[in-house]
Motif scaffolding. Structure first.
Motif, mmCIF file in Angstrom:
data_model
loop_
_atom_site.group_PDB
_atom_site.id
_atom_site.type_symbol
_atom_site.label_atom_id
_atom_site.label_comp_id
_atom_site.label_asym_id
_atom_site.label_seq_id
_atom_site.Cartn_x
_atom_site.Cartn_y
_atom_site.Cartn_z
ATOM 1 N N ARG A 199 0.769 -1.268 -0.143
ATOM 2 C CA ARG A 199 0.003 0.143 0.059
ATOM 3 C C ARG A 199 0.757 1.266 -0.126
ATOM 4 O O ARG A 199 0.638 2.430 -0.646
ATOM 5 C CB ARG A 199 -0.938 0.053 1.078
ATOM 6 C CG ARG A 199 -1.962 1.189 1.413
ATOM 7 C CD ARG A 199 -2.612 0.736 2.496
ATOM 8 N NE ARG A 199 -3.919 -0.016 2.333
ATOM 9 C CZ ARG A 199 -4.414 -0.861 3.254
ATOM 10 N NH1 ARG A 199 -3.980 -0.542 4.286
ATOM 11 N NH2 ARG A 199 -5.572 -1.491 2.854
ATOM 12 N N LYS A 200 1.932 1.177 0.753
ATOM 13 C CA LYS A 200 2.980 2.247 0.811
ATOM 14 C C LYS A 200 3.475 2.708 -0.638
ATOM 15 O O LYS A 200 3.694 3.908 -0.901
ATOM 16 C CB LYS A 200 3.966 2.113 1.862
ATOM 17 C CG LYS A 200 3.486 2.467 3.360
ATOM 18 C CD LYS A 200 4.720 2.060 4.385
ATOM 19 C CE LYS A 200 3.831 2.011 5.705
ATOM 20 N NZ LYS A 200 5.062 1.711 6.655
ATOM 21 N N LYS A 201 4.056 1.658 -1.198
ATOM 22 C CA LYS A 201 4.474 1.722 -2.442
ATOM 23 C C LYS A 201 3.617 2.268 -3.652
ATOM 24 O O LYS A 201 3.850 3.144 -4.388
ATOM 25 C CB LYS A 201 5.078 0.512 -2.921
ATOM 26 C CG LYS A 201 6.313 0.039 -2.061
ATOM 27 C CD LYS A 201 6.968 -1.242 -2.720
ATOM 28 C CE LYS A 201 8.257 -1.295 -1.870
ATOM 29 N NZ LYS A 201 9.119 -2.595 -2.395
ATOM 30 N N LEU A 202 2.206 1.808 -3.631
ATOM 31 C CA LEU A 202 1.195 2.289 -4.361
ATOM 32 C C LEU A 202 0.611 3.821 -4.125
ATOM 33 O O LEU A 202 0.645 4.592 -5.047
ATOM 34 C CB LEU A 202 -0.062 1.543 -4.381
ATOM 35 C CG LEU A 202 0.057 -0.211 -4.742
ATOM 36 C CD1 LEU A 202 -1.354 -1.035 -4.538
ATOM 37 C CD2 LEU A 202 0.290 -0.207 -6.296
ATOM 38 N N ASP A 203 0.577 4.001 -2.932
ATOM 39 C CA ASP A 203 0.433 5.347 -2.472
ATOM 40 C C ASP A 203 1.430 6.321 -2.780
ATOM 41 O O ASP A 203 1.259 7.676 -3.259
ATOM 42 C CB ASP A 203 0.104 5.553 -0.999
ATOM 43 C CG ASP A 203 -1.180 4.719 -0.519
ATOM 44 O OD1 ASP A 203 -1.863 4.615 -1.432
ATOM 45 O OD2 ASP A 203 -1.272 4.537 0.802
ATOM 46 N N ALA A 204 2.723 5.942 -2.937
ATOM 47 C CA ALA A 204 3.974 6.649 -3.214
ATOM 48 C C ALA A 204 4.016 6.921 -4.805
ATOM 49 O O ALA A 204 4.645 7.821 -5.167
ATOM 50 C CB ALA A 204 4.916 6.404 -2.590
ATOM 51 N N SER A 205 3.234 6.237 -5.481
ATOM 52 C CA SER A 205 3.354 6.196 -6.934
ATOM 53 C C SER A 205 2.237 7.043 -7.466
ATOM 54 O O SER A 205 1.485 7.420 -6.875
ATOM 55 C CB SER A 205 3.499 4.699 -7.684
ATOM 56 O OG SER A 205 1.796 4.405 -7.799
ATOM 57 N N SER A 206 2.251 7.088 -8.885
ATOM 58 C CA SER A 206 1.016 8.060 -9.465
ATOM 59 C C SER A 206 -0.166 7.186 -9.943
ATOM 60 O O SER A 206 -0.974 7.774 -10.522
ATOM 61 C CB SER A 206 1.843 8.671 -10.755
ATOM 62 O OG SER A 206 2.076 7.629 -11.971
ATOM 63 N N THR A 207 -0.228 6.021 -9.510
ATOM 64 C CA THR A 207 -1.353 5.058 -9.882
ATOM 65 C C THR A 207 -2.458 5.462 -9.113
ATOM 66 O O THR A 207 -2.474 6.084 -8.103
ATOM 67 C CB THR A 207 -0.942 3.637 -9.551
ATOM 68 O OG1 THR A 207 -2.024 2.737 -10.081
ATOM 69 C CG2 THR A 207 -0.860 3.484 -7.980
ATOM 70 N N THR A 208 -3.658 5.173 -9.852
ATOM 71 C CA THR A 208 -5.080 5.397 -9.166
ATOM 72 C C THR A 208 -5.451 4.433 -8.318
ATOM 73 O O THR A 208 -6.521 4.359 -7.754
ATOM 74 C CB THR A 208 -5.870 5.786 -10.378
ATOM 75 O OG1 THR A 208 -6.084 4.511 -11.184
ATOM 76 C CG2 THR A 208 -5.717 6.897 -11.433
ATOM 77 N N ALA A 209 -4.581 3.134 -8.465
ATOM 78 C CA ALA A 209 -5.355 1.878 -7.897
ATOM 79 C C ALA A 209 -5.051 1.972 -6.374
ATOM 80 O O ALA A 209 -3.839 2.601 -6.045
ATOM 81 C CB ALA A 209 -4.410 0.642 -8.271
ATOM 82 N N ARG A 210 -5.679 1.415 -5.720
ATOM 83 C CA ARG A 210 -5.587 1.337 -4.080
ATOM 84 C C ARG A 210 -6.163 0.320 -3.617
ATOM 85 O O ARG A 210 -7.122 -0.408 -4.139
ATOM 86 C CB ARG A 210 -6.342 2.773 -3.330
ATOM 87 C CG ARG A 210 -5.921 4.194 -3.878
ATOM 88 C CD ARG A 210 -4.568 4.342 -3.403
ATOM 89 N NE ARG A 210 -4.055 5.867 -3.574
ATOM 90 C CZ ARG A 210 -3.152 5.918 -4.532
ATOM 91 N NH1 ARG A 210 -2.775 5.184 -5.404
ATOM 92 N NH2 ARG A 210 -2.781 7.213 -4.677
#
Length: 227
Positions: A199-210
């Motif tokens: 989750r931390k890596k997704l949140d730090a990226s530009s992706t819309t996926a959560r």
């Protein structure tokens, strides 16, 4: 063809025990008591799996893990640690490890973890897109908006599992069984830890996926449409 395993363990009795057990499981096994010997073996022949003790003379298991990961992105790496501190687990994941076991452990648990790693390699498929995430299952790579999202092997497998099940909440028990091969020998909190890392890596990226949590049930990957 039998899979080849490299064991890096400085305690002779433990190394011999692991070797006998894994050879009985059908693996071809080499052992090394420290990092330089392990690197020499890995330069001479390819391995499918590496089992590394963290506390070693000279180079630590973390350092060997980083070196092995640079040599072979597809190598499955399992760390053995006598400490159960969260910092050690995070350090191992950051070094490129796919999984870890805390000593003492039962051999059946180690064998189950290795079978789970083997099943991950057997999973086929092409590409899965969720929002701006592009998940290449064959290449074990993830990109978002043209940029690569660097994940550990276990983080990748967790993301893949959630991505192919976006229409539903994936229960913790299913995640444990799919990724670790068992619900009997793995702390259920392990799922929450890996979800947190991912989750931390997704949140730090530009992706819309959560990743969203369904309390008491499991997790779901969602991707609100861009406006």
């Amino acid at each position: 063809m039998a899979l080849r395993v490299l064991i890096v363990e400085d305690e002779p009795e433990m190394a011999a025990l692991l070797r006998r057990g894994l050879e009985a499981e059908g693996y071809v096994v080499d052992t090394a008591p420290e990092g330089v010997h392990a690197m020499t073996l890995a330069n001479d022949r390819p391995y499918d799996i590496a089992v590394l003790d963290v506390m070693l003379p000279g180079m630590s298991g973390f350092e060997i893990c980083r070196w092995l990961r640079r040599q072979d992105e597809a190598l499955a790496i399992l760390l053995l640690t006598a400490r159960d501190a969260v910092d050690d687990r995070v350090k191992g994941l950051d070094a490129g490890a796919d999984d870890y076991l805390t000593k003492p452990f039962e051999f059946v648990e180690l064998a189950a973890r290795l079978r789970a790693l083997r099943r991950r390699d057997a999973i086929g498929g092409a590409r899965v897109d969720v929002g701006t995430l592009q998940i290449d299952v064959a290449q074990h790579s993830v990109r978002t908006d043209g940029r690569e999202l660097r994940l550990s092997r276990t983080e990748f497998d967790l993301l893949r599992l959630l991505a192919i099940n976006t229409e539903r909440v994936v229960p913790r028990s299913e995640i444990l069984d799919s990724i670790w091969g068992s619900t009997a020998h793995v702390d259920p909190n392990t799922v929450d830890q890996y979800v947190s890392y991912l989750r931390k890596k997704l949140d730090a990226s530009s992706t819309t996926a959560r990743i969203v949590t369904s309390r008491g049930v499991g997790f779901q990957l969602i991707a609100p449409p861009r406006i």
